[in-house]
Write an enzyme that holds these catalytic residues in place. Sequence first.
Site, PDB file in Angstrom:
ATOM      1  N   HIS A   4       0.821  -1.218   0.000  1.00  0.00           N
ATOM      2  CA  HIS A   4       0.000   0.000   0.000  1.00  0.00           C
ATOM      3  C   HIS A   4       0.853   1.265   0.000  1.00  0.00           C
ATOM      4  O   HIS A   4       0.504   2.253  -0.637  1.00  0.00           O
ATOM      5  CB  HIS A   4      -0.998  -0.038   1.156  1.00  0.00           C
ATOM      6  CG  HIS A   4      -2.152  -0.966   0.866  1.00  0.00           C
ATOM      7  ND1 HIS A   4      -2.158  -2.284   1.257  1.00  0.00           N
ATOM      8  CD2 HIS A   4      -3.280  -0.774   0.153  1.00  0.00           C
ATOM      9  CE1 HIS A   4      -3.270  -2.858   0.813  1.00  0.00           C
ATOM     10  NE2 HIS A   4      -3.961  -1.967   0.142  1.00  0.00           N
ATOM     11  N   HIS A  22       5.284 -14.902   5.589  1.00  0.00           N
ATOM     12  CA  HIS A  22       5.841 -13.883   6.474  1.00  0.00           C
ATOM     13  C   HIS A  22       4.843 -13.474   7.535  1.00  0.00           C
ATOM     14  O   HIS A  22       5.127 -13.469   8.719  1.00  0.00           O
ATOM     15  CB  HIS A  22       6.291 -12.653   5.680  1.00  0.00           C
ATOM     16  CG  HIS A  22       7.089 -11.716   6.516  1.00  0.00           C
ATOM     17  ND1 HIS A  22       6.493 -10.782   7.342  1.00  0.00           N
ATOM     18  CD2 HIS A  22       8.423 -11.584   6.696  1.00  0.00           C
ATOM     19  CE1 HIS A  22       7.445 -10.120   7.978  1.00  0.00           C
ATOM     20  NE2 HIS A  22       8.628 -10.581   7.604  1.00  0.00           N
ATOM     21  N   GLU A  55       5.128 -13.758  11.494  1.00  0.00           N
ATOM     22  CA  GLU A  55       4.745 -12.553  12.236  1.00  0.00           C
ATOM     23  C   GLU A  55       3.242 -12.297  12.278  1.00  0.00           C
ATOM     24  O   GLU A  55       2.805 -11.239  12.711  1.00  0.00           O
ATOM     25  CB  GLU A  55       5.466 -11.335  11.627  1.00  0.00           C
ATOM     26  CG  GLU A  55       6.968 -11.400  11.878  1.00  0.00           C
ATOM     27  CD  GLU A  55       7.745 -10.266  11.229  1.00  0.00           C
ATOM     28  OE1 GLU A  55       7.137  -9.230  10.926  1.00  0.00           O
ATOM     29  OE2 GLU A  55       8.956 -10.439  11.030  1.00  0.00           O
ATOM     30  N   HIS A  82      14.459 -15.282   7.136  1.00  0.00           N
ATOM     31  CA  HIS A  82      13.398 -16.002   7.858  1.00  0.00           C
ATOM     32  C   HIS A  82      13.453 -17.496   7.549  1.00  0.00           C
ATOM     33  O   HIS A  82      13.296 -18.324   8.443  1.00  0.00           O
ATOM     34  CB  HIS A  82      12.018 -15.462   7.465  1.00  0.00           C
ATOM     35  CG  HIS A  82      11.706 -14.132   8.075  1.00  0.00           C
ATOM     36  ND1 HIS A  82      11.759 -13.912   9.436  1.00  0.00           N
ATOM     37  CD2 HIS A  82      11.322 -12.953   7.523  1.00  0.00           C
ATOM     38  CE1 HIS A  82      11.422 -12.658   9.682  1.00  0.00           C
ATOM     39  NE2 HIS A  82      11.164 -12.044   8.538  1.00  0.00           N
TER      40      HIS A  82
HETATM   41 CO    CO Z   1      10.424 -10.120   8.455  1.00  0.00          CO
END
Ligand code: CO
Length: 295
Positions: A121, A179, A209, A241
Amino acid sequence: MIRKALITMLTMAAVACLISPALAGAHGDKRPVKKAILLVAFGTSIPEARVAFDNIGKQVARAFPGVPVRWAYTSSIIRRKLAKQGTLLDSPEGALAKMMDEGFTHLAVQSLHTIAGEEFHHLRQNAHAFGDMAEGFDKVIVGAPLLTTQADIEMVSDALIQNIPAERKPGEAVVLMGHGSHHPANAFYAALAYSLQQRDPYIFVGTVEGFPKIGDIKITLKQKSVKKAYLVPFMSVAGDHARNDLAGDAGDSWKSILTGAGIQCEVLLKGTAEYDNMVAIWVEHLKKAFAHLKE
Ligand code: CO
């Protein structure tokens, strides 16, 4: 005499002021159309993970022969880290400013994000702001990230299933690591999980997350008496990650958590952008954006 000359000069200046916007417009209209593509990813500082971006670059070049392609990373942390190693990468705004100076008139900006979360965005807002600048681009269109429509969810599900190793046996699970985000678009992970489980009830989607968490998935795996799981990054690159939170040796990695629950784990350290069938979905979104760049 001097006074008369001054009045004449002022009159001429006033007339020039009145006609200058029209002249500027005419100049703007006369510039040649120059189309380009800007690819925008979160970024990665891990050299081995960059093969995923190289693959996207190759497929985009194949789909748009002759169209200039530039790259930008949204993560300032990664850009700074790379700069220290001597690799300079632009932010989307830096790249947009440079491309504006280069005289490009029509720009397709493709988000290489997985969901339309916060970064997407921000990218869209700033890219459109560049589209509004005087003497700037005539048109800027931002292509959608990987998971945007129901059709995307279905296509991504099919592609993910095609990419599961053939040696996987019935009853063995596949656990994807997305993620995740605090943004409402995080719900796409659960929507994807639903779509995948309609096809194969032993495929799971968790996030680092956001929601669902690995703890939720662990409970279901135990309920289903799963003995083995393939751990797969669901991010464009198998970066930090994937290497640490998914596959690392620390006690809180997904591998450690599931191994500790008696589940044998096999990690597939490949980002989604390393698979051509996944990249094809991003390229389709870019084709749609590019088609809107009609002069
Ligand atoms: Co991250």
